[in-house]
Design a protein around this motif. Structure first.
Motif, PDB file in Angstrom:
ATOM      1  N   PHE A 187      -3.790   7.122  -7.504  1.00 29.86           N
ATOM      2  CA  PHE A 187      -4.146   6.005  -6.468  1.00 29.86           C
ATOM      3  C   PHE A 187      -4.821   5.104  -6.779  1.00 29.86           C
ATOM      4  O   PHE A 187      -4.974   3.687  -6.572  1.00 29.86           O
ATOM      5  CB  PHE A 187      -3.907   6.574  -5.311  1.00 29.86           C
ATOM      6  CG  PHE A 187      -3.870   5.523  -3.929  1.00 29.86           C
ATOM      7  CD1 PHE A 187      -2.651   4.664  -3.638  1.00 29.86           C
ATOM      8  CD2 PHE A 187      -5.084   5.328  -3.525  1.00 29.86           C
ATOM      9  CE1 PHE A 187      -2.989   3.701  -2.618  1.00 29.86           C
ATOM     10  CE2 PHE A 187      -5.297   4.277  -2.444  1.00 29.86           C
ATOM     11  CZ  PHE A 187      -4.222   3.644  -2.133  1.00 29.86           C
ATOM     12  N   TRP A 188      -6.100   5.658  -6.703  1.00 30.29           N
ATOM     13  CA  TRP A 188      -7.282   4.787  -7.032  1.00 30.29           C
ATOM     14  C   TRP A 188      -7.326   3.906  -8.323  1.00 30.29           C
ATOM     15  O   TRP A 188      -7.590   2.540  -8.187  1.00 30.29           O
ATOM     16  CB  TRP A 188      -8.589   5.461  -7.132  1.00 30.29           C
ATOM     17  CG  TRP A 188      -8.891   6.194  -5.949  1.00 30.29           C
ATOM     18  CD1 TRP A 188      -8.829   5.907  -4.707  1.00 30.29           C
ATOM     19  CD2 TRP A 188      -9.414   7.720  -5.994  1.00 30.29           C
ATOM     20  NE1 TRP A 188      -9.425   6.978  -3.805  1.00 30.29           N
ATOM     21  CE2 TRP A 188      -9.600   7.864  -4.454  1.00 30.29           C
ATOM     22  CE3 TRP A 188      -9.799   8.653  -6.918  1.00 30.29           C
ATOM     23  CZ2 TRP A 188     -10.074   9.266  -4.068  1.00 30.29           C
ATOM     24  CZ3 TRP A 188     -10.144   9.865  -6.384  1.00 30.29           C
ATOM     25  CH2 TRP A 188     -10.593  10.251  -5.065  1.00 30.29           C
ATOM     26  N   GLN A 240       0.885  -1.450   0.083  1.00 30.43           N
ATOM     27  CA  GLN A 240      -0.167  -0.163   0.083  1.00 30.43           C
ATOM     28  C   GLN A 240       0.959   1.306  -0.064  1.00 30.43           C
ATOM     29  O   GLN A 240       0.674   2.146  -0.874  1.00 30.43           O
ATOM     30  CB  GLN A 240      -0.763  -0.044   1.242  1.00 30.43           C
ATOM     31  CG  GLN A 240      -1.729   1.302   1.618  1.00 30.43           C
ATOM     32  CD  GLN A 240      -3.040   1.302   0.874  1.00 30.43           C
ATOM     33  OE1 GLN A 240      -3.368   0.228   0.068  1.00 30.43           O
ATOM     34  NE2 GLN A 240      -4.064   2.218   1.267  1.00 30.43           N
ATOM     35  N   GLY A 241       2.113   1.253   0.672  1.00 29.36           N
ATOM     36  CA  GLY A 241       2.729   2.414   1.002  1.00 29.36           C
ATOM     37  C   GLY A 241       3.404   2.688  -0.229  1.00 29.36           C
ATOM     38  O   GLY A 241       3.629   3.781  -1.042  1.00 29.36           O
ATOM     39  N   MET A 242       4.164   1.343  -1.103  1.00 31.49           N
ATOM     40  CA  MET A 242       4.725   1.754  -2.508  1.00 31.49           C
ATOM     41  C   MET A 242       3.797   2.326  -3.240  1.00 31.49           C
ATOM     42  O   MET A 242       4.194   3.149  -4.246  1.00 31.49           O
ATOM     43  CB  MET A 242       5.220   0.392  -2.812  1.00 31.49           C
ATOM     44  CG  MET A 242       6.506   0.742  -3.846  1.00 31.49           C
ATOM     45  SD  MET A 242       7.798   1.547  -3.049  1.00 31.49           S
ATOM     46  CE  MET A 242       8.620   0.185  -2.362  1.00 31.49           C
ATOM     47  N   MET A 243       2.365   1.931  -3.461  1.00 34.90           N
ATOM     48  CA  MET A 243       1.375   2.330  -4.466  1.00 34.90           C
ATOM     49  C   MET A 243       1.213   4.174  -3.698  1.00 34.90           C
ATOM     50  O   MET A 243       1.033   4.671  -4.945  1.00 34.90           O
ATOM     51  CB  MET A 243       0.123   1.566  -4.303  1.00 34.90           C
ATOM     52  CG  MET A 243       0.040   0.196  -4.806  1.00 34.90           C
ATOM     53  SD  MET A 243      -1.557  -0.637  -4.814  1.00 34.90           S
ATOM     54  CE  MET A 243      -1.859  -0.707  -3.274  1.00 34.90           C
ATOM     55  N   ILE A 244       1.266   4.376  -2.817  1.00 36.32           N
ATOM     56  CA  ILE A 244       0.945   5.741  -2.433  1.00 36.32           C
ATOM     57  C   ILE A 244       2.312   6.553  -2.989  1.00 36.32           C
ATOM     58  O   ILE A 244       1.900   7.776  -3.608  1.00 36.32           O
ATOM     59  CB  ILE A 244       0.859   5.798  -0.731  1.00 36.32           C
ATOM     60  CG1 ILE A 244      -0.499   5.513  -0.293  1.00 36.32           C
ATOM     61  CG2 ILE A 244       1.060   7.369  -0.469  1.00 36.32           C
ATOM     62  CD1 ILE A 244      -0.654   5.165   0.968  1.00 36.32           C
ATOM     63  N   LEU A 245       3.396   6.242  -2.745  1.00 38.76           N
ATOM     64  CA  LEU A 245       4.478   7.017  -3.376  1.00 38.76           C
ATOM     65  C   LEU A 245       4.364   6.851  -4.761  1.00 38.76           C
ATOM     66  O   LEU A 245       4.689   8.243  -5.367  1.00 38.76           O
ATOM     67  CB  LEU A 245       5.742   6.348  -2.560  1.00 38.76           C
ATOM     68  CG  LEU A 245       7.168   6.937  -2.645  1.00 38.76           C
ATOM     69  CD1 LEU A 245       6.650   8.447  -1.817  1.00 38.76           C
ATOM     70  CD2 LEU A 245       8.141   6.195  -2.036  1.00 38.76           C
ATOM     71  N   PHE A 246       4.107   5.891  -5.668  1.00 38.59           N
ATOM     72  CA  PHE A 246       4.005   5.941  -6.981  1.00 38.59           C
ATOM     73  C   PHE A 246       2.941   6.908  -7.602  1.00 38.59           C
ATOM     74  O   PHE A 246       3.337   7.702  -8.359  1.00 38.59           O
ATOM     75  CB  PHE A 246       3.769   4.514  -7.416  1.00 38.59           C
ATOM     76  CG  PHE A 246       3.521   4.229  -8.838  1.00 38.59           C
ATOM     77  CD1 PHE A 246       4.833   4.019  -9.613  1.00 38.59           C
ATOM     78  CD2 PHE A 246       2.352   4.478  -9.398  1.00 38.59           C
ATOM     79  CE1 PHE A 246       4.671   4.043 -10.927  1.00 38.59           C
ATOM     80  CE2 PHE A 246       2.329   4.174 -10.955  1.00 38.59           C
ATOM     81  CZ  PHE A 246       3.268   3.976 -11.631  1.00 38.59           C
ATOM     82  N   ALA A 247       1.719   6.679  -6.790  1.00 30.39           N
ATOM     83  CA  ALA A 247       0.815   7.748  -7.334  1.00 30.39           C
ATOM     84  C   ALA A 247       0.959   9.298  -6.905  1.00 30.39           C
ATOM     85  O   ALA A 247       0.861  10.074  -7.923  1.00 30.39           O
ATOM     86  CB  ALA A 247      -0.439   7.574  -6.407  1.00 30.39           C
ATOM     87  N   ALA A 307      -5.852   9.730  -0.304  1.00 23.99           N
ATOM     88  CA  ALA A 307      -6.422   8.588  -1.062  1.00 23.99           C
ATOM     89  C   ALA A 307      -6.178   7.236  -0.395  1.00 23.99           C
ATOM     90  O   ALA A 307      -7.067   6.459  -0.306  1.00 23.99           O
ATOM     91  CB  ALA A 307      -6.065   8.722  -2.548  1.00 23.99           C
ATOM     92  N   GLY A 308      -5.076   7.013  -0.086  1.00 23.42           N
ATOM     93  CA  GLY A 308      -4.597   5.779   0.637  1.00 23.42           C
ATOM     94  C   GLY A 308      -4.699   5.713   2.085  1.00 23.42           C
ATOM     95  O   GLY A 308      -3.999   4.570   2.664  1.00 23.42           O
ATOM     96  N   ALA A 311      -5.012  16.258  -6.925  1.00 23.45           N
ATOM     97  CA  ALA A 311      -6.182  15.666  -7.475  1.00 23.45           C
ATOM     98  C   ALA A 311      -5.730  14.474  -8.377  1.00 23.45           C
ATOM     99  O   ALA A 311      -6.129  13.273  -8.551  1.00 23.45           O
ATOM    100  CB  ALA A 311      -7.046  16.533  -7.962  1.00 23.45           C
ATOM    101  N   VAL A 312      -4.667  14.803  -9.220  1.00 23.20           N
ATOM    102  CA  VAL A 312      -4.132  13.612 -10.007  1.00 23.20           C
ATOM    103  C   VAL A 312      -3.714  12.525  -9.261  1.00 23.20           C
ATOM    104  O   VAL A 312      -3.809  11.484  -9.726  1.00 23.20           O
ATOM    105  CB  VAL A 312      -3.185  14.328 -11.023  1.00 23.20           C
ATOM    106  CG1 VAL A 312      -2.555  13.477 -12.040  1.00 23.20           C
ATOM    107  CG2 VAL A 312      -3.599  15.439 -11.994  1.00 23.20           C
ATOM    108  N   ALA A 313      -2.964  12.693  -8.200  1.00 21.35           N
ATOM    109  CA  ALA A 313      -2.317  11.747  -7.376  1.00 21.35           C
ATOM    110  C   ALA A 313      -3.347  10.820  -6.760  1.00 21.35           C
ATOM    111  O   ALA A 313      -3.161   9.560  -6.694  1.00 21.35           O
ATOM    112  CB  ALA A 313      -1.271  12.327  -6.324  1.00 21.35           C
TER     113      ALA A 313
END
Length: 332
Positions: free
Chosen positions: A324-325, A77-84, A119-120, A318-320
């Motif tokens: 993430f979603w 989840q953390g890696m997805m947040i950073l990526f987004a 979002a995360g 907003a884009v980030a």
């Protein structure tokens, strides 16, 4: 999969640094190129070297980015947040680069971090965002505007009896030093911002512990990508800063660069605050230009730039959040 996600996230972070080079590295040399104090080739070489040197000068800004704005998330989840967060920042950088608007890559990154964290369902340190991001966002342009004005007034007073052509020649040489100072300050500020993100990725991936020193390879990679980005796309922003706000001469260019560099060093070393080089140099140029006469500054262009400042963080957020979603839907 975890190792692959880490590699992809670090690659995207370096990609963000590359787009940052489109925007903010150009700021360091735009005035020197526009006043013909330096040729574009010489300015780029100098900026590349000084960016690299600046990246090694400190780590306070990197620590603020990696620990002071959002709680370091963990696991997949953390890696997805950073990526987004990085996708949000890059997307906004590309939009503003396309339109030649010198918006802040820094605030695109911070907006992306906050949007993705919300979002995360990760914790946002709102006091850190307020003290380290929002306050400096308002204060640094004001300081740049006022300081640029008074530095230029001091120069005009000190050299009032000097032959104008001789003075301009001298200030062209002096601009080599002030532009180097800007590039050094840019490396100190903006290379560290990406270092903070890469360190956060390494912590999430259990490769590094929170609070460990920044690896040398991270510093070199971030500084190198900044330099490449400058070479690839900085000219569009240079046109806006060097010509569209006001026609600069060498004394004005020196005053703006000296003001910008001083503010960047002060905020990095004294406050560890990751300020925007775009905000600082743009406002310094406006302050310097206002000494000629207030109408000499093309305030219509300045208004568009300021509008970009206020839109950047929420737009990138907003884009980030949307990124993430999408990522969560695909890989969550």
């Amino acid at each position: 999969m975890d190792t692959f996600a880490l590699i992809v996230t670090i690659a995207v972070a370096l990609g963000f640094t590359y787009t940052n080079g489109f925007h903010d590295s150009a700021n360091a040399i735009a005035t020197s190129v526009s006043t013909r104090a330096l040729t574009p080739r010489a300015a780029l070489a100098m900026a590349a070297v000084m960016n690299l040197a600046g990246a090694f000068l400190g780590s306070g800004v990197a620590k603020t980015v990696s620990e002071g704005l959002i709680e370091t998330p963990s696991g997949k989840q953390g890696m997805m947040i950073l990526f987004a967060a990085l996708i949000g920042a890059i997307a906004w950088n590309m939009v503003t680069w396309y339109f030649g608007l010198p918006s802040s890559s820094s605030h695109a990154l911070f907006g992306g971090m906050v949007g993705a964290a919300l979002a995360g369902s990760s914790t946002v340190y709102w006091s850190g965002v307020w003290e380290k991001i929002v306050l400096p966002m308002f204060l640094s342009p004001l300081v740049g505007l006022v300081a640029g004005y008074f530095v230029m007034v001091a120069i005009l007073w000190m050299f009032k009896g000097t032959n104008p052509h001789k003075a301009k020649r001298g200030f062209r040489i002096a601009q080599t030093v002030s532009a180097a100072g800007m590039a050094l300050g840019h490396g100190l500020q903006d290379a560290q911002k990406t270092m903070g993100i890469v360190v956060m990725a390494l912590v999430i991936g259990d490769v590094q512990n929170q609070g460990d020193a920044i690896p040398i390879w991270v510093k070199i990679a971030c500084a190198a990508m900044l330099s490449l980005g400058t070479y690839a796309g900085g000219w569009r922003i240079m046109r806006t800063l060097g010509r569209k706000i006001i026609e600069l001469d060498p004394p004005q260019g020196f005053a703006a660069e000296a003001t910008g560099a001083s503010i960047m060093f002060t905020t990095a070393f004294m406050f560890h605050a990751p300020i925007s080089t775009t905000h600082v140099i743009t406002s310094a140029i406006m302050g310097v230009g206002a000494t000629k006469r207030v109408s000499a500054v093309r305030w219509g262009v300045a208004k568009n730039i300021i509008l970009g400042w206020f839109i950047t963080m929420p737009a990138a957020a907003a884009v980030a959040a949307a990124a993430f979603w999408v990522v969560n839907l695909a890989f969550g």
